[in-house]
Design an enzyme around this catalytic site. Sequence first.
Site, PDB file in Angstrom:
ATOM      1  N   ASN A  92     104.664  31.467  88.071  1.00 19.05           N
ATOM      2  CA  ASN A  92     103.495  32.250  88.461  1.00 19.05           C
ATOM      3  C   ASN A  92     102.417  31.450  89.187  1.00 19.05           C
ATOM      4  OD1 ASN A  92     104.166  33.828  85.438  1.00 19.05           O
ATOM      5  ND2 ASN A  92     104.292  34.897  87.383  1.00 19.05           N
TER       6      ASN A  92
ATOM      7  N   ASP B 123     110.922  38.856  88.552  1.00 17.47           N
ATOM      8  CA  ASP B 123     111.918  37.876  88.087  1.00 17.47           C
ATOM      9  C   ASP B 123     112.423  38.143  86.677  1.00 17.47           C
ATOM     10  OD1 ASP B 123     109.857  36.945  86.476  1.00 17.47           O
ATOM     11  OD2 ASP B 123     109.792  34.931  87.341  1.00 17.47           O
TER      12      ASP B 123
ATOM     13  N   HIS C 207     107.443  41.716  85.719  1.00 21.49           N
ATOM     14  CA  HIS C 207     107.517  40.846  86.903  1.00 21.49           C
ATOM     15  C   HIS C 207     108.911  41.023  87.500  1.00 21.49           C
ATOM     16  CE1 HIS C 207     104.341  37.642  85.534  1.00 21.49           C
ATOM     17  NE2 HIS C 207     103.851  38.319  86.562  1.00 21.49           N
TER      18      HIS C 207
ATOM     19  N   CYS D   1     111.066  31.856  84.565  1.00 21.01           N
ATOM     20  CA  CYS D   1     109.591  31.818  84.526  1.00 21.01           C
ATOM     21  C   CYS D   1     109.066  30.423  84.252  1.00 21.01           C
ATOM     22  CB  CYS D   1     109.032  32.664  83.394  1.00 21.01           C
ATOM     23  SG  CYS D   1     109.562  34.321  83.306  1.00 21.01           S
TER      24      CYS D   1
ATOM     25  N   ASN E   3     101.480  41.724  78.096  1.00 21.71           N
ATOM     26  CA  ASN E   3     102.738  42.406  78.417  1.00 21.71           C
ATOM     27  C   ASN E   3     103.336  42.865  77.088  1.00 21.71           C
ATOM     28  OD1 ASN E   3     104.777  40.520  77.356  1.00 21.71           O
ATOM     29  ND2 ASN E   3     104.046  39.109  78.934  1.00 21.71           N
TER      30      ASN E   3
HETATM   31  N1  ARG Z   1     102.898  35.642  79.061  1.00 21.51           N
HETATM   32  C1  ARG Z   1     103.085  35.492  80.468  1.00 21.51           C
HETATM   33  C2  ARG Z   1     102.405  36.635  81.195  1.00 21.51           C
HETATM   34  O1  ARG Z   1     102.472  37.727  80.721  1.00 21.51           O
HETATM   35  C3  ARG Z   1     104.541  35.424  80.817  1.00 21.51           C
HETATM   36  C4  ARG Z   1     104.790  35.168  82.265  1.00 21.51           C
HETATM   37  C5  ARG Z   1     106.237  35.178  82.620  1.00 21.51           C
HETATM   38  N2  ARG Z   1     106.409  34.805  83.958  1.00 21.51           N
HETATM   39  C6  ARG Z   1     107.254  35.358  84.831  1.00 21.51           C
HETATM   40  N3  ARG Z   1     107.375  34.834  85.984  1.00 21.51           N
HETATM   41  N4  ARG Z   1     107.926  36.445  84.531  1.00 21.51           N
HETATM   42  O2  ARG Z   1     101.791  36.464  82.226  1.00 21.51           O
END
Ligand code: ARG
Length: 264
Positions: free
Chosen positions: A69, A166, A164, A258, A19
């Site tokens: 997640n 959230d 995402h 998260c 990301n």
């Molecule tokens: N580095 C993780 C990813 O990119 C961060 C996840 C964050 N989780 C969330 N529910 N927004 O998958």
Amino acid sequence: MARILMCPPDYFGIEYEINPWMDRRKGADRERAMAQWEALYATLTGPVGANVELLDPVQGLPDMVFTANAGLVAGKQFIPSRFRYPVRAGEEPFFRRWFETHGYEVLSLPEGCIFEGAGDALACGATLYAGYHFRSHVSSHRELSRLLGARVLSLELSDPRFYHLDTCFCPLGTDSAIYYPDAFDRYARQVLSDGIRQPVLAPSEDAARFGCNAVVVDRHVVLNAGCTALRNRLQEAGYTVHEVDLSEFLKSGGAAKCLTLRLD
Ligand code: ARG
């Protein structure tokens, strides 16, 4: 009492880039990450009054700290995620096993149906708001509706920083939520303004500090430190706001919400 699942950051780090926030050259300071995670844990179990359960971290799975997640919890049912990127797919069996051994009925999405759990699906009242585009596939929304018999509204995410749901949307009550309108396409913005009668809008600076990635328990809201305008708006709306500095996790594209998964 609210029940929440967390996973300690023993093996947390920036080991790949999936990301726009992640940059391997910047890395994360594991000691500082541990202290920040512990401060979040202490806030949730202390003043917020939640019951936090812990999942064992696994070496080589640096993003397992982001329990949001793991999948989607609905009562005593659990729908495990199917991650978009192979670097996170290794977490799937560990999350699944935890739910199997804790009395949940585990329902499965069809093979290849990409869905990243409570990161992309959040209930507000009787409606499940589900995000798609960067991570979860829109086709997963129909499966969620079929498995849970729920009304699902699909929201297209349009800004890669808010990959995402959230990261830009946080339910507060049955028709109330924090959100950042610019993270959504035009149709999704309309869906939100129709459905969320009492919005608390996040200004762009606070959205970029992950202000929408908040943990809500009753009238308590826990969010990353420094989201001043959003904090004031929430306080005016009658919420008790707790700030925790989660800067090390922002480097991975995550913050308070998260790092947690509601179990009830
Ligand atoms: N580095 C993780 C990813 O990119 C961060 C996840 C964050 N989780 C969330 N529910 N927004 O998958």
